[in-house]
Design an enzyme around this catalytic site. Structure first.
Site, PDB file in Angstrom:
ATOM      1  N   HIS A 280      39.933  29.786 -11.316  1.00  0.00           N
ATOM      2  CA  HIS A 280      39.915  28.270 -11.121  1.00  0.00           C
ATOM      3  C   HIS A 280      39.088  27.333 -11.979  1.00  0.00           C
ATOM      4  O   HIS A 280      39.509  26.718 -12.588  1.00  0.00           O
ATOM      5  CB  HIS A 280      39.298  27.859  -9.721  1.00  0.00           C
ATOM      6  CG  HIS A 280      39.083  26.432  -9.450  1.00  0.00           C
ATOM      7  ND1 HIS A 280      40.107  25.947  -8.325  1.00  0.00           N
ATOM      8  CD2 HIS A 280      38.281  25.488  -9.900  1.00  0.00           C
ATOM      9  CE1 HIS A 280      39.823  24.670  -8.476  1.00  0.00           C
ATOM     10  NE2 HIS A 280      38.759  24.392  -9.070  1.00  0.00           N
ATOM     11  N   GLU A 281      37.790  27.885 -12.274  1.00  0.00           N
ATOM     12  CA  GLU A 281      36.985  27.277 -13.259  1.00  0.00           C
ATOM     13  C   GLU A 281      37.725  27.672 -14.864  1.00  0.00           C
ATOM     14  O   GLU A 281      37.746  26.728 -15.624  1.00  0.00           O
ATOM     15  CB  GLU A 281      35.612  27.653 -13.396  1.00  0.00           C
ATOM     16  CG  GLU A 281      34.888  27.489 -12.061  1.00  0.00           C
ATOM     17  CD  GLU A 281      35.057  26.068 -11.434  1.00  0.00           C
ATOM     18  OE1 GLU A 281      35.138  25.089 -12.562  1.00  0.00           O
ATOM     19  OE2 GLU A 281      35.089  25.619 -10.368  1.00  0.00           O
ATOM     20  N   HIS A 284      40.216  25.121 -15.501  1.00  0.00           N
ATOM     21  CA  HIS A 284      39.471  23.922 -15.907  1.00  0.00           C
ATOM     22  C   HIS A 284      39.083  24.013 -17.613  1.00  0.00           C
ATOM     23  O   HIS A 284      39.367  23.099 -18.456  1.00  0.00           O
ATOM     24  CB  HIS A 284      38.376  23.447 -15.367  1.00  0.00           C
ATOM     25  CG  HIS A 284      38.453  22.661 -13.990  1.00  0.00           C
ATOM     26  ND1 HIS A 284      39.317  21.699 -13.763  1.00  0.00           N
ATOM     27  CD2 HIS A 284      38.237  23.277 -12.727  1.00  0.00           C
ATOM     28  CE1 HIS A 284      39.284  21.506 -12.573  1.00  0.00           C
ATOM     29  NE2 HIS A 284      38.649  22.452 -11.698  1.00  0.00           N
ATOM     30  N   GLU A 310      42.535  19.214 -11.913  1.00  0.00           N
ATOM     31  CA  GLU A 310      42.497  20.105 -10.878  1.00  0.00           C
ATOM     32  C   GLU A 310      43.708  20.788 -10.884  1.00  0.00           C
ATOM     33  O   GLU A 310      43.997  21.896 -10.530  1.00  0.00           O
ATOM     34  CB  GLU A 310      42.201  19.237  -9.685  1.00  0.00           C
ATOM     35  CG  GLU A 310      41.845  20.038  -8.252  1.00  0.00           C
ATOM     36  CD  GLU A 310      40.538  20.770  -8.598  1.00  0.00           C
ATOM     37  OE1 GLU A 310      39.577  20.802  -9.403  1.00  0.00           O
ATOM     38  OE2 GLU A 310      40.267  21.800  -7.647  1.00  0.00           O
TER      39      GLU A 310
HETATM   40 ZN    ZN Z   1      38.212  22.322  -9.797  1.00  0.00          ZN
END
Ligand code: ZN
Length: 519
Positions: A280-281, A284, A310
């Protein structure tokens, strides 16, 4: 129309260079604050919190004062007429346009308020962590009341078309209105709530059942760490321009496209937690690493909005990381690191295990189907507090009631209820809807990627994740914050934000997993 300022008169060129210089200083001050916030979340001893709060407050005030100075106003007034002649997608036009938009927004905020907000939030974060540990909402309540009061004050200074929430939402999602969020959430609820119900029934009837006991055994920390690194390398996260550390709450922070850091959190008997946090990170981080250096010391050098940001993290975490194709590639990798734990586990087994739907208390651990219900709850509560329909002191009970009505479960304690998220303690009020916007956009973007490059899913199955990364870079990352989110979505997909692809994806995937017949 001219392509660049080079074709325009010298006075304008000088004004543009002066503006660039001031903006660069502001960005530098903001980055100094970011380094200190990163440190606060990773290595700072808790005793450092008061003095850190002062430093962060001072930096926020200096950056703000420099940015909203008369000098910037005069330069923008000189430069704005040039917008009529410049190519709107050029660097120059984008810098003038976006700087003017931010300037007009932020100069409405008194420096005193900006500093106070930064200072109060910095202390509140530490108190929140303590309150969560001690299960004591009363400890946190006065800080949260202060933060909501400051949020109201900020909204009143900024101004808003319909309600205070509009002003705060706009800080995270430029151009988006509360009524639009409400409309989108209503459309999602209409189809997600029945789906959650149908999956619950199917689970009780034993459908979609999967033996995932292999996940609930000790996975040592070093191995988990190694697994996160392997996933990040496959995604193309550049470790020469980033690093991963541990923190209580995983996050991504950038100091330039050449220094984009992430954190993860390791839970010994839940190997998926760290892995999916890192993916997830990492999503980003790829966005930030993909923004051109030329935009770096300006406000164009970041994501278009939190929702678009996101979309990148959710795309990698869910659409990719929870797909069959990904596990065709990654199961053998994981088995190399954990041969004993994963012996005999099949792709289908792990695919089903990582997509198990089960109402749960913690948002960050929620599955794809129930995740948005956690967001609906937060959006409705923070909006009610902001509008004065709910007192901060009533939040714990209101939280539990909503949880029960949306998910059918009641939190057994505050850490699994109202005290679970860091956001409000940071003063990030009006932020939560961007998570659901990100979910919706993740599928809209992915579908577009596969339409343009149909071989992407097969490439993922072979572990060639770069094809998708390059598409995202070319079509999304490269623009930084040049365009407002809605404009970017149109540019990339030819359509406005649309919940249909997301709903079709969720319904299709989970009907298949749980053997449902959708009407
Ligand atoms: Zn996030």
């Amino acid at each position: 129309m001219v392509q660049s300022l080079a074709d325009m008169d010298r006075d304008l060129q000088q004004a543009f260079r002066d503006l660039e210089e001031i903006v660069a200083e502001v960005v530098d001050l903001e980055r100094a604050g970011a380094v200190l916030r990163w440190d606060q979340e990773t290595y700072m001893p808790t005793g450092g919190s008061e003095s850190r709060a002062q430093v962060l407050g001072t930096l926020a005030r200096l950056a703000h004062a420099r940015f909203v100075s008369d000098a910037v106003g005069e330069l923008l007034a000189k430069l704005k007429p040039a917008l009529e002649e410049l190519d709107p997608e050029s660097y120059e036009a984008s810098l003038i346009r976006v700087t003017a938009r931010e300037y007009e927004k932020l100069r409405k905020l008194p420096a005193r308020l900006v500093e106070e907000q930064a200072r109060v939030a910095s202390v509140a974060q530490v108190v929140w962590a303590e309150a969560r540990e001690k299960q004591d909402f009363g400890l946190f309540q006065p800080h949260l009341e202060r933060l909501f009061a400051l949020a109201r004050e900020i909204a009143d200074h900024l101004g808003y078309p319909n309600e205070r929430y509009d002003a705060l939402l706009d800080l995270y999602e430029p151009g988006m209105r509360t009524a639009e969020v409400e409309h989108l959430f209503t459309a999602l609820k209409e189809r997600l709530l029945p789906l959650v119900g149908a999956i619950g029934e199917a689970s009780r009837a034993g459908k979609g059942a999967v033996d995932d006991t292999f996940l609930r055994q000790p996975y040592d920390e070093a191995g988990q760490w190694e697994l996160t690194l392997r996933a990040l390398r496959a995604m193309g996260y550049d470790f020469s321009r980033g690093r991963q550390d541990k923190s209580a709450h995983p996050f991504t922070i950038h100091f330039s496209p050449d220094d984009v850091r992430i954190t993860t959190r390791i839970i010994p008997d839940d190997p998926l937690s760290a892995l999916f946090s890192s993916i997830h990170e990492g999503g980003h981080a790829l966005y930030e690493q993909g923004i051109p250096r030329a935009l770096s010391r300006t406000h164009l050098g970041e994501g278009a909005s939190l929702g678009v940001h996101e979309s990148q993290s959710r795309l990698w975490e869910n659409v990719v990381g929870r797909s069959r194709e990904f596990w065709q590639f990654f199961l053998p990798v994981a088995r190399e690191v954990f041969p004993a734990q994963l012996a005999g586990v099949t792709v289908e087994q792990i695919y089903r295990a990582v997509n198990r739907v089960k109402p749960s208390f913690i948002r960050t651990e929620a599955d794809e189907v129930t995740y948005n219900l956690h967001i609906f709850l937060r959006f409705e509560l923070e909006r009610a507090v902001l509008n004065g329909q709910l007192e901060v002191g009533e939040l714990p009970a209101a939280w539990d009631d909503k949880m029960e009505s949306y998910l059918g479960i009641r939190p057994p304690d505050l850490a699994r209820g109202v005290l679970q998220d860091i956001h409000w303690s940071m003063g990030s009020i009006g932020y939560f809807p961007t998570y659901t916007l990100g979910n919706v956009l993740s599928v809209q973007f992915y579908r577009q990627a596969v339409q343009e490059e149909p071989e992407i899913p097969q490439a993922i199955a072979r572990g060639e994740l770069m094809m998708l990364k390059e598409w995202l870079r070319r079509r999304i990352h490269v623009h930084g914050a040049k365009f407002e989110p809605q404009e970017l979505v149109r540019k990339v997909t030819g359509r406005p934000l649309d919940p249909q692809p997301y709903l079709e994806y969720i319904e299709g995937k989970y009907s298949d997993l749980y053997g449902l017949k959708m009407g």
